[in-house]
Design a protein around this motif. Sequence first.
Motif, short mmCIF file in Angstrom:
data_model
loop_
_atom_site.label_atom_id
_atom_site.label_comp_id
_atom_site.label_asym_id
_atom_site.label_seq_id
_atom_site.Cartn_x
_atom_site.Cartn_y
_atom_site.Cartn_z
N ILE A 117 0.83 -1.21 0.00
CA ILE A 117 0.00 0.00 0.00
C ILE A 117 0.86 1.26 0.00
CG2 ILE A 117 -1.58 1.36 1.43
CD1 ILE A 117 -2.91 -1.28 2.24
N TYR A 118 1.93 1.27 0.83
CA TYR A 118 2.80 2.44 0.90
C TYR A 118 3.64 2.60 -0.37
CZ TYR A 118 1.82 3.84 5.70
OH TYR A 118 1.22 4.31 6.83
N ILE A 119 4.03 1.49 -0.98
CA ILE A 119 4.84 1.57 -2.21
C ILE A 119 4.05 2.21 -3.34
CG2 ILE A 119 5.91 0.18 -4.04
CD1 ILE A 119 6.82 -1.78 -1.87
N THR A 138 -5.93 6.53 0.37
CA THR A 138 -7.13 6.22 1.17
C THR A 138 -6.84 5.11 2.16
OG1 THR A 138 -8.54 6.86 -0.69
CG2 THR A 138 -9.55 5.58 1.08
N LEU A 139 -6.21 4.04 1.68
CA LEU A 139 -5.88 2.92 2.56
C LEU A 139 -4.82 3.32 3.59
CD1 LEU A 139 -5.79 -0.04 0.00
CD2 LEU A 139 -7.55 0.44 1.71
N ILE A 140 -3.88 4.19 3.19
CA ILE A 140 -2.88 4.67 4.15
C ILE A 140 -3.55 5.46 5.27
CG2 ILE A 140 -0.96 6.29 4.43
CD1 ILE A 140 -0.01 5.46 1.63
N TRP A 141 -4.53 6.29 4.91
CA TRP A 141 -5.26 7.05 5.93
C TRP A 141 -5.98 6.12 6.89
CZ3 TRP A 141 -10.42 7.46 7.25
CH2 TRP A 141 -10.75 8.51 8.11
N ILE A 142 -6.60 5.07 6.36
CA ILE A 142 -7.31 4.11 7.21
C ILE A 142 -6.34 3.41 8.16
CG2 ILE A 142 -8.62 1.96 7.21
CD1 ILE A 142 -9.87 2.85 4.56
N ILE A 143 -5.18 2.98 7.64
CA ILE A 143 -4.20 2.28 8.46
C ILE A 143 -3.67 3.19 9.56
CG2 ILE A 143 -1.89 1.26 8.43
CD1 ILE A 143 -2.58 0.17 5.64
#
Length: 295
Positions: A64-66, A71-76
């Motif tokens: 996800i970070y790569i 959006t997924l980074i914000w959720i994590i």
Amino acid sequence: MNSVNQFLEKYVSKISLPSIGIIDIIEILIISVFIYQFMIWIKQTRAYTLLKGIMVVLCFVIVIYIFHMNTLIWIINNVATVMLTALVIIFQPELRKILEQLGQKNIIASVIPFESGKEVQARFTDKTINEIVKACFDMGEVKTGALIVIEQEVVLTEYERTGILLDSLITSQLLINIFEHNTPLHDGAVIVRGNRIVAATCYLPLSDNMELSKQLGTRHRAGVGISEVSDSFTIIVSEETGEVSTAMNGVLKRNITSAQLKEQLLHVQNKTVINNSKLISLWKGRGKYEKKSDH
């Protein structure tokens, strides 16, 4: 030759090695012992299976970070604290166990072998194997149902606590008396650790394997169930037919002979010969000499 000297003067001379003091050595030793104990803890519990699942999640997070999936980074980032709390809850039984054993375990003895020469190590003795085989087939002849769980690397403390603690040396007569009809301890499973029965009337998880025969009852499903969630070896004696079956790694082997059961138990016994260091032998010899000289 001049080019080599120039290279050494230009690059190698700039390399500065850090100074290592006594405190640094102590820190390295403490970290090494901690890592060693952590690996032993992982090996003896179901935490290894859980850690594999966590590693899969971490790999997913790295992906996800790569690819900058914002959006997924914000959720994590927002659920990170909740995830840490969840990890503590998931590993609560294992963490509690390691804290209970911390004051009881001699860390130095676990790192340095205190025995010398050749030593035979096994989970249980040959006498225990003979007693278990005799008890199972004696109960099978009179159709007495039995469920015996033999612990291996994964410690079965959480299931041991569901029963009645015994801590008794294994004999065929004791096993037969435990599973005798209309006795207080006959219902449930017996957990064996080493050469001792640690608990009876223990509750085990039932297998949801749809491939198991519909003719099998709760006893067989419990025997397969505990073998699915641990590396234990389970022996089941059928109350209806008197057949002896075994379960390991989720695989059920039905209607085995006494020779086959003994062969499987010898495999689980894991008998090995270990050559220990003689350093402690010298220390022991010195201690004995000093005691004699005192007299």
